[in-house]
Design a protein around this motif. Structure first.
Motif, PDB file in Angstrom:
ATOM      1  N   PRO A 118       0.787  -1.235   0.000  1.00 22.90           N
ATOM      2  CA  PRO A 118       0.000   0.000   0.000  1.00 22.90           C
ATOM      3  C   PRO A 118       0.820   1.288   0.000  1.00 22.90           C
ATOM      4  O   PRO A 118       0.294   2.351  -0.320  1.00 22.90           O
ATOM      5  CB  PRO A 118      -0.826  -0.121   1.288  1.00 22.90           C
ATOM      6  CG  PRO A 118      -0.986  -1.591   1.497  1.00 22.90           C
ATOM      7  CD  PRO A 118       0.322  -2.175   1.066  1.00 22.90           C
ATOM      8  N   THR A 119       2.101   1.208   0.347  1.00 25.18           N
ATOM      9  CA  THR A 119       2.939   2.415   0.334  1.00 25.18           C
ATOM     10  C   THR A 119       3.712   2.571  -0.966  1.00 25.18           C
ATOM     11  O   THR A 119       4.427   3.562  -1.138  1.00 25.18           O
ATOM     12  CB  THR A 119       3.946   2.387   1.493  1.00 25.18           C
ATOM     13  OG1 THR A 119       4.973   1.410   1.229  1.00 25.18           O
ATOM     14  CG2 THR A 119       3.264   2.075   2.817  1.00 25.18           C
ATOM     15  N   GLY A 120       3.597   1.592  -1.880  1.00 24.98           N
ATOM     16  CA  GLY A 120       4.349   1.628  -3.132  1.00 24.98           C
ATOM     17  C   GLY A 120       5.637   0.831  -3.109  1.00 24.98           C
ATOM     18  O   GLY A 120       6.363   0.790  -4.115  1.00 24.98           O
ATOM     19  N   ALA A 157       7.642   2.280  -6.105  1.00 19.70           N
ATOM     20  CA  ALA A 157       7.085   2.713  -7.393  1.00 19.70           C
ATOM     21  C   ALA A 157       5.804   3.498  -7.115  1.00 19.70           C
ATOM     22  O   ALA A 157       4.974   3.080  -6.296  1.00 19.70           O
ATOM     23  CB  ALA A 157       6.785   1.517  -8.288  1.00 19.70           C
ATOM     24  N   VAL A 158       5.653   4.637  -7.783  1.00 17.24           N
ATOM     25  CA  VAL A 158       4.510   5.514  -7.520  1.00 17.24           C
ATOM     26  C   VAL A 158       3.943   6.046  -8.830  1.00 17.24           C
ATOM     27  O   VAL A 158       4.610   6.061  -9.864  1.00 17.24           O
ATOM     28  CB  VAL A 158       4.909   6.692  -6.608  1.00 17.24           C
ATOM     29  CG1 VAL A 158       5.292   6.207  -5.217  1.00 17.24           C
ATOM     30  CG2 VAL A 158       6.047   7.506  -7.212  1.00 17.24           C
ATOM     31  N   TYR A 173       3.280  11.050  -1.814  1.00 18.65           N
ATOM     32  CA  TYR A 173       3.298  11.459  -0.406  1.00 18.65           C
ATOM     33  C   TYR A 173       3.467  10.244   0.504  1.00 18.65           C
ATOM     34  O   TYR A 173       4.314  10.244   1.410  1.00 18.65           O
ATOM     35  CB  TYR A 173       2.004  12.199  -0.065  1.00 18.65           C
ATOM     36  CG  TYR A 173       2.007  12.873   1.286  1.00 18.65           C
ATOM     37  CD1 TYR A 173       1.907  12.131   2.459  1.00 18.65           C
ATOM     38  CD2 TYR A 173       2.136  14.248   1.395  1.00 18.65           C
ATOM     39  CE1 TYR A 173       1.924  12.742   3.705  1.00 18.65           C
ATOM     40  CE2 TYR A 173       2.151  14.875   2.636  1.00 18.65           C
ATOM     41  CZ  TYR A 173       2.044  14.112   3.786  1.00 18.65           C
ATOM     42  OH  TYR A 173       2.069  14.721   5.013  1.00 18.65           O
ATOM     43  N   ARG A 174       2.669   9.201   0.255  1.00 19.84           N
ATOM     44  CA  ARG A 174       2.751   7.993   1.095  1.00 19.84           C
ATOM     45  C   ARG A 174       4.134   7.378   1.036  1.00 19.84           C
ATOM     46  O   ARG A 174       4.707   6.993   2.051  1.00 19.84           O
ATOM     47  CB  ARG A 174       1.700   6.968   0.660  1.00 19.84           C
ATOM     48  CG  ARG A 174       0.290   7.290   1.097  1.00 19.84           C
ATOM     49  CD  ARG A 174      -0.608   6.064   0.944  1.00 19.84           C
ATOM     50  NE  ARG A 174      -0.604   5.551  -0.414  1.00 19.84           N
ATOM     51  CZ  ARG A 174      -1.435   5.972  -1.372  1.00 19.84           C
ATOM     52  NH1 ARG A 174      -2.299   6.938  -1.116  1.00 19.84           N
ATOM     53  NH2 ARG A 174      -1.388   5.457  -2.580  1.00 19.84           N
ATOM     54  N   ALA A 175       4.669   7.278  -0.177  1.00 15.17           N
ATOM     55  CA  ALA A 175       6.003   6.686  -0.327  1.00 15.17           C
ATOM     56  C   ALA A 175       7.057   7.521   0.388  1.00 15.17           C
ATOM     57  O   ALA A 175       7.914   6.992   1.092  1.00 15.17           O
ATOM     58  CB  ALA A 175       6.340   6.536  -1.808  1.00 15.17           C
TER      59      ALA A 175
END
Length: 321
Positions: free
Chosen positions: A270-272, A281-282, A300-302
């Motif tokens: 879920p964070t990439g 990877a995003v 942002y999450r990554a």
């Protein structure tokens, strides 16, 4: 912010972000604010270049994609993030030392990083119909959520290139009640009974036969011409580009890919985070349907995840000492 092609980016960064679109810049912004030494490698080829505006991004609806990215580059500069205008052509896992990865640039430099963010996106391969590429992003479009409001209530055409084009025709009927599905390279026999029932219910006309070209008058789309010579008046044409994921660097690192109807994309959490430790990877690098707002969120999450992971890694190393 330093923007250069040679000479100054040969050191070791905590994080290197490959790709300067919404996802990559968002990750870099979070990392810069977290005081991480970060480099963005930007080849300058965002997927949404043909579009005059971007939609659906709260507070940025209607903004030019070029203006959006320019503002993003200004923002990351405030936090000491470097940006180099270049292309990453190779990436390898480093042997020993504190840097986990070496990234080779087309300009001849090599930069090193403890962690990588891959934000290389995808490329759209358009149907080979004369006029489609020239008008893509104007009155030849692909996403109703991106462009549907701007062409609402006009006469729509939908160019069928796979059986999935039926779904596209049904979707765009939300924005216009005058929709024609041109079967083009799809045989009538490929349409299921459910397809035909739904098309009828939505009021979508179905026209068999291959499309030869677009009719343009005064720099406006006015019609779709078929091989039989008949021209059907239309004002907007929806197409379905073939997505080509830019996964070359991920493959070099040995990342696991998953097959989807829109190409092979990396397996991520879920964070990439990919299946390669230290590599995230995003954006469209991780999936076909990531709009700008989704891509920015993924970045942002990554970025936040990477900062926390680096912090705990360093603290654990200090404890062991």
């Amino acid at each position: 912010m330093t923007e250069t092609r040679t000479g100054t980016h040969t050191g070791t960064y905590e994080v290197v972000v490959i790709g300067g679109g919404a996802a990559g810049l968002s990750a870099a912004l979070v990392l810069g604010r977290a005081r991480r030494r970060t480099l963005v490698i930007d080849a300058g080829e965002p997927r949404n270049t043909p579009a005059a505006h971007m939609q659906g991004y709260l507070s940025r609806d209607g903004m030019s994609p070029a203006e959006f990215l320019a503002l993003g580059r200004e923002e990351i500069a405030r936090y000491g993030v470097d940006l180099v205008r270049d292309r990453a052509v190779d990436v390898t896992k480093s042997e020993g030392g504190s840097a986990g990865f070496a990234v080779a640039l087309a300009g001849g430099e090599t930069v090193h990083a403890r962690r990588l963010v891959i934000a290389t996106g995808l490329k759209d391969e358009l149907p080979a119909v004369p006029g489609v590429a020239e008008r893509f992003g104007r009155d030849v479009i692909h996403c109703p959520y991106c462009h549907g409001w701007e062409v609402r209530d006009q006469a729509f055409g939908v160019l069928a290139t796979t059986a999935m084009s039926v779904h596209q025709a049904l979707m765009v009927s939300q924005w216009s009640k005058d929709v024609t599905l041109f079967l083009h390279t799809v045989a009538e026999s490929e349409l299921t009974d459910d397809d035909l029932r739904r098309l009828t219910a939505a009021g979508v006309a179905v026209v068999p036969g291959e499309v030869t070209d677009l009719v343009v008058e005064d720099d406006r789309l006015t019609g779709i011409r078929l091989t039989d010579g008949v021209t059907h008046p239309r004002e907007a044409l929806f197409v379905a580009p073939r997505a080509i994921p830019q996964t070359g660097l991920l493959e070099k690192l040995g990342a696991e890919l998953r097959e989807t109807p829109f190409g092979a994309y990396p397996v991520v959490d879920p964070t990439g985070l990919t299946t390669v430790p230290g590599v995230w990877a995003v954006g469209n690098a991780m999936g076909f349907a990531e709009q700008v707002v989704n891509a920015a969120s993924a970045g942002y999450r990554a970025g936040a995840t990477i900062n926390g992971e680096l912090l705990m890694t360093d603290l654990d190393a200090a404890v062991r000492v």
